[in-house]
Design a protein around this motif. Structure first.
Motif, mmCIF file in Angstrom:
data_model
loop_
_atom_site.group_PDB
_atom_site.id
_atom_site.type_symbol
_atom_site.label_atom_id
_atom_site.label_comp_id
_atom_site.label_asym_id
_atom_site.label_seq_id
_atom_site.Cartn_x
_atom_site.Cartn_y
_atom_site.Cartn_z
ATOM 1 N N THR A 143 10.813 18.885 -5.895
ATOM 2 C CA THR A 143 10.495 17.611 -6.163
ATOM 3 C C THR A 143 10.379 17.486 -7.731
ATOM 4 O O THR A 143 10.631 18.669 -8.450
ATOM 5 C CB THR A 143 8.957 17.140 -5.473
ATOM 6 N N SER A 144 9.986 16.536 -8.299
ATOM 7 C CA SER A 144 9.836 16.449 -9.626
ATOM 8 C C SER A 144 8.455 16.367 -10.086
ATOM 9 O O SER A 144 7.827 17.611 -9.600
ATOM 10 C CB SER A 144 10.390 14.960 -10.205
ATOM 11 N N PHE A 145 7.857 15.680 -11.106
ATOM 12 C CA PHE A 145 6.344 15.528 -11.535
ATOM 13 C C PHE A 145 5.552 14.696 -10.600
ATOM 14 O O PHE A 145 4.669 14.481 -10.836
ATOM 15 C CB PHE A 145 6.309 15.227 -12.802
ATOM 16 N N SER A 146 5.953 14.379 -9.398
ATOM 17 C CA SER A 146 5.246 13.684 -8.504
ATOM 18 C C SER A 146 4.052 14.618 -7.975
ATOM 19 O O SER A 146 4.179 15.706 -8.165
ATOM 20 C CB SER A 146 6.330 13.274 -7.130
ATOM 21 N N ASP A 147 3.198 13.827 -7.231
ATOM 22 C CA ASP A 147 2.051 14.858 -6.749
ATOM 23 C C ASP A 147 2.594 15.538 -5.996
ATOM 24 O O ASP A 147 1.930 16.881 -6.090
ATOM 25 C CB ASP A 147 1.026 13.628 -6.183
ATOM 26 N N ALA A 148 3.256 15.553 -5.043
ATOM 27 C CA ALA A 148 3.631 16.659 -3.972
ATOM 28 C C ALA A 148 5.036 16.465 -3.452
ATOM 29 O O ALA A 148 5.335 17.481 -2.944
ATOM 30 C CB ALA A 148 2.552 16.870 -3.100
ATOM 31 N N PHE A 149 5.695 15.187 -3.222
ATOM 32 C CA PHE A 149 6.860 14.968 -2.444
ATOM 33 C C PHE A 149 7.825 14.079 -3.355
ATOM 34 O O PHE A 149 7.465 13.384 -4.321
ATOM 35 C CB PHE A 149 6.365 14.341 -1.255
ATOM 36 N N PRO A 150 9.039 14.290 -2.932
ATOM 37 C CA PRO A 150 10.044 13.490 -3.726
ATOM 38 C C PRO A 150 10.103 12.121 -3.357
ATOM 39 O O PRO A 150 10.449 11.013 -4.225
ATOM 40 C CB PRO A 150 11.313 13.955 -3.539
ATOM 41 N N PHE A 151 9.433 11.504 -2.174
ATOM 42 C CA PHE A 151 9.694 9.968 -1.965
ATOM 43 C C PHE A 151 8.263 9.801 -1.184
ATOM 44 O O PHE A 151 7.674 10.552 -0.520
ATOM 45 C CB PHE A 151 10.684 10.006 -0.971
ATOM 46 N N LEU A 152 7.933 8.450 -1.485
ATOM 47 C CA LEU A 152 6.870 7.829 -0.678
ATOM 48 C C LEU A 152 7.358 6.375 -0.148
ATOM 49 O O LEU A 152 7.937 5.709 -0.673
ATOM 50 C CB LEU A 152 5.615 7.478 -1.574
ATOM 51 N N LEU A 153 7.136 6.375 1.359
ATOM 52 C CA LEU A 153 7.681 5.296 2.206
ATOM 53 C C LEU A 153 6.437 4.371 2.471
ATOM 54 O O LEU A 153 5.572 4.936 3.084
ATOM 55 C CB LEU A 153 8.271 5.706 3.430
ATOM 56 N N ILE A 154 6.465 3.062 2.287
ATOM 57 C CA ILE A 154 5.524 2.136 2.822
ATOM 58 C C ILE A 154 6.191 0.836 3.620
ATOM 59 O O ILE A 154 7.152 0.400 2.858
ATOM 60 C CB ILE A 154 4.580 1.778 1.649
ATOM 61 N N GLY A 155 5.765 0.540 4.536
ATOM 62 C CA GLY A 155 6.100 -0.786 5.061
ATOM 63 C C GLY A 155 5.495 -1.767 4.732
ATOM 64 O O GLY A 155 4.178 -1.942 4.141
ATOM 65 N N GLN A 156 6.532 -2.984 4.355
ATOM 66 C CA GLN A 156 5.935 -4.255 3.790
ATOM 67 C C GLN A 156 4.635 -4.732 4.739
ATOM 68 O O GLN A 156 3.679 -5.265 4.238
ATOM 69 C CB GLN A 156 7.074 -5.012 3.684
ATOM 70 N N SER A 157 4.942 -4.628 5.834
ATOM 71 C CA SER A 157 3.911 -5.032 6.935
ATOM 72 C C SER A 157 2.591 -4.458 6.813
ATOM 73 O O SER A 157 1.747 -4.934 7.143
ATOM 74 C CB SER A 157 4.601 -4.952 8.536
ATOM 75 N N SER A 158 2.508 -3.226 6.457
ATOM 76 C CA SER A 158 1.400 -2.548 6.461
ATOM 77 C C SER A 158 0.722 -3.222 5.061
ATOM 78 O O SER A 158 -0.457 -3.295 5.352
ATOM 79 C CB SER A 158 1.544 -1.094 6.298
ATOM 80 N N LEU A 159 1.324 -3.232 3.820
ATOM 81 C CA LEU A 159 0.699 -4.020 2.931
ATOM 82 C C LEU A 159 0.226 -5.506 3.154
ATOM 83 O O LEU A 159 -0.944 -5.636 3.025
ATOM 84 C CB LEU A 159 1.609 -4.256 1.617
ATOM 85 N N ASP A 160 1.019 -6.148 3.969
ATOM 86 C CA ASP A 160 0.681 -7.476 4.570
ATOM 87 C C ASP A 160 -0.518 -7.565 5.413
ATOM 88 O O ASP A 160 -1.492 -8.336 5.320
ATOM 89 C CB ASP A 160 1.694 -8.175 5.367
ATOM 90 N N ASP A 161 -0.848 -6.511 6.267
ATOM 91 C CA ASP A 161 -1.784 -6.532 7.119
ATOM 92 C C ASP A 161 -3.021 -6.230 6.202
ATOM 93 O O ASP A 161 -4.127 -6.566 6.418
ATOM 94 C CB ASP A 161 -1.698 -5.002 8.087
ATOM 95 N N LEU A 162 -2.858 -5.177 5.369
ATOM 96 C CA LEU A 162 -4.088 -4.832 4.554
ATOM 97 C C LEU A 162 -4.736 -6.136 3.873
ATOM 98 O O LEU A 162 -5.917 -6.529 3.852
ATOM 99 C CB LEU A 162 -3.892 -3.870 3.342
ATOM 100 N N ASN A 163 -3.756 -6.669 3.234
ATOM 101 C CA ASN A 163 -4.102 -8.137 2.468
ATOM 102 C C ASN A 163 -4.765 -9.105 3.318
ATOM 103 O O ASN A 163 -5.549 -9.902 2.769
ATOM 104 C CB ASN A 163 -3.064 -8.725 1.721
ATOM 105 N N THR A 164 -4.654 -9.126 4.702
ATOM 106 C CA THR A 164 -5.380 -10.158 5.433
ATOM 107 C C THR A 164 -6.718 -9.743 5.542
ATOM 108 O O THR A 164 -7.543 -10.650 6.043
ATOM 109 C CB THR A 164 -4.546 -10.300 7.083
ATOM 110 N N ARG A 165 -7.005 -8.539 5.264
ATOM 111 C CA ARG A 165 -8.412 -7.918 5.221
ATOM 112 C C ARG A 165 -9.024 -7.987 3.985
ATOM 113 O O ARG A 165 -10.549 -7.994 4.119
ATOM 114 C CB ARG A 165 -8.381 -6.641 5.781
#
Length: 275
Positions: A143-165
């Motif tokens: 990996t590069s200078f990331s915290d630990a891993f080369p990629f971070l994956l997030i679903g748009q629906s996960s953010l949408d669900d959080l924002n409803t709360r």
């Protein structure tokens, strides 16, 4: 169908990101992602955790330069993509140490003035190999200078669900993903085991434990209790709050917004399922 909706790189660790329509997957992640980093006088990395004003330094890339703009003073500095340096230096990221290229004095002075603390900018050259933690690696992954891993994956629906709360919605930039996708239920990424994009293999490594950076508004560097307070109510396990999935990969090539994530396997490992 799972489909890429957004792609991001963060050329300098913990500074503003760049939204892309397409990106090249390299041996250590997306091209230019976290290849530069600020360090303190002890050669240890600096992030928004200690210096929230880093959010106000925005980045862009053209054919020749990484351009950093201070949104407070509206001043910019051009950093050559073809690195010219003062020499090599050993730097520390969490428990890791690796060789980096130290940038020139005038570049370091610009960042020191912008942030009001003594900092220096370093670059990770191609021959500097920082390994992913062994228990998660499959192919001597780096990996590069990331915290630990080369990629971070997030679903748009996960953010949408959080924002409803939340009383006030937050943007995806709080969470600094590389790949955002649509077409699945909220938190589907928790149980993704493996998938491909354009014949590049990706594997879920571990859920991403979130720190105080998600409470920092990336537009003005102010912080508040949210979204951590709300996430703690339903995304907490073993005193950590999880949002997003860290990935490792095998292969290289181009990925683009609109590309399909071809799901190969999922898991039901209770260690990774947040009730």
């Amino acid at each position: 169908m799972l489909q890429i909706t957004e792609l991001y790189i963060y050329p300098i660790k913990s500074m503003g990101g760049i939204r892309l329509n397409e990106a090249m997957v390299t041996d250590r992640g997306l091209q230019y992602d976290r290849r530069w980093m600020l360090i303190d006088d002890n050669n240890r990395f600096i992030s928004q955790r200690e210096c929230s004003q880093m959010a106000l330094l925005k980045t862009a890339i053209n054919d020749s330069y990484l351009v950093v703009t201070n949104n407070v003073t509206n001043t910019s500095i051009n950093i050559p993509l073809t690195t010219r340096s003062k020499g090599f230096i050993q730097v520390t990221i969490w428990d890791d140490s690796c060789v980096s290229v130290l940038m020139r004095d005038e570049i370091n002075a610009w960042f020191t003035k912008a942030l009001g603390i003594s900092v220096r900018l370093v670059y990770m050259p191609d021959d500097s190999q920082r390994l992913v933690e062994e228990k998660y690696a499959k192919h001597n992954d780096i990996t590069s200078f990331s915290d630990a891993f080369p990629f971070l994956l997030i679903g748009q629906s996960s953010l949408d669900d959080l924002n409803t709360r939340l009383d006030n919605a937050v943007q995806i930039d709080r969470f600094r993903p590389n790949i955002v996708f649509s077409g699945a239920a909220p938190y589907c990424e928790d149980t993704i085991d493996s998938f491909t994009i354009n014949n590049i293999n990706f594997n879920g490594a571990k859920l991403c434990a979130r720190c105080n950076m998600i409470t920092i508004n990336q537009n003005d560097s102010t912080s508040a209790k949210e979204p951590t307070k709300t996430l703690a109510r339903y995304r907490r396990r073993d005193n950590k709050i999880y949002f997003g999935q860290n990935l490792i990969h095998n292969g290289s090539g181009k990925i683009s917004v609109g590309d399909e994530l071809h799901l190969i396997s999922t898991h039901t490992d209770q260690r990774f399922i947040i009730a």
